[in-house]
Design a protein around this motif. Sequence first.
Motif: not given
Length: 348
Positions: A269-271, A274-279, A168-182
């Motif tokens: 997958r590349k994003t 880069k965001a260091k979101v795994t699993g 399940i995507w946590t708030e931390a996962d979401e923050t990590s992705l949106l911080k660097i995602a185009p």
Amino acid sequence: MRVRLKGINRVSKRLADGSRVTYYYAWKGGPRLPGKPGDPEFVDAYNAAIAEKAKTPKGTLQSVLNAYQDSPKFTDLAERTRKDYAKHVRKIETEFGDFPLAALSDRRTRGEFLAWRDRMAANSRRQADYVFATFAAILAWAADRGMIVTNPCARPGKLYRSKRSDTIWTEADETSLLKIAPARIRLAYLLAVWTGQRQGDLLRLTWKAYDGTHIRLTQRKTGRRVVIPVSGTLKAALDEAAKTKSAVTILTTTKGTTWTSHGFSASWRKTLAKAKVTGLTFHDLRGTAVTRLALAGCSEPEIATFTGHSLRDVAAILDAHYMSRDARMAESALSKREAHEAGTKIPN
């Protein structure tokens, strides 16, 4: 004179060098044909494939497999599902195509079929379950039509157990992705987590489906029509993207063209890397949307209407996979109980 060949399946693919090539198959799931339509070798290979299919001996599993693939039960499936089933059927044909139907009622047959599944599981338990589930579904179809008297693949249980509670995507996962995602990946994420729809449906979603307040779509896999209210973060992202839209679809590549499934998956997958979101996968956002709606206090019917799940699927997701892992549900339950008892407590 050109001869019209019935049932030819044409598949176009893009090669690594950017060029496109077209492959031809005798039918969907059938053998690949050499050359191009009209070539002598092409026609000869087609006729040979059809003849081989027609001479399948009666009384074998191959006759059942052929009948199933010619039936509406198979041809009415979504294209992606048909392709997956065809791959599974080819494995069944290779192993058991000449298996006599009369032997299906022998008690040893179930053991032989399960032993085959166990051998496949040595490479992939999940794939073994998929192939065997297809086998069981085909035999159930045949049994319903009186083609066989028993289904030795019924209710086999599963070898693969998915621990979806860990995906399940946590708030931390979401923050990590949106911080660097185009922007294009950010919009895809927001669409998924705020609508709970599948990747394929979102990649096909057009601007005509969004009227400024709602998204309307028909899910390709189930045929269900869903109307999803849009506001807040997602609405702001959609309205911003609409100012520079360059394609009929909402989600586009850097070139402003519609995504292909493989192209999007590669960029996704590349994003994540880069965001260091795994699993986690894009599909996990569908379950995440269900979970967040439940945490917000939505009922199961409300969630099902929103995401297009069946009520049974919503209940299974919440009960078996997610809610037991989220302490906020227990906290919410306690808060509601305390509020209720405070309001109904009889004074001394």
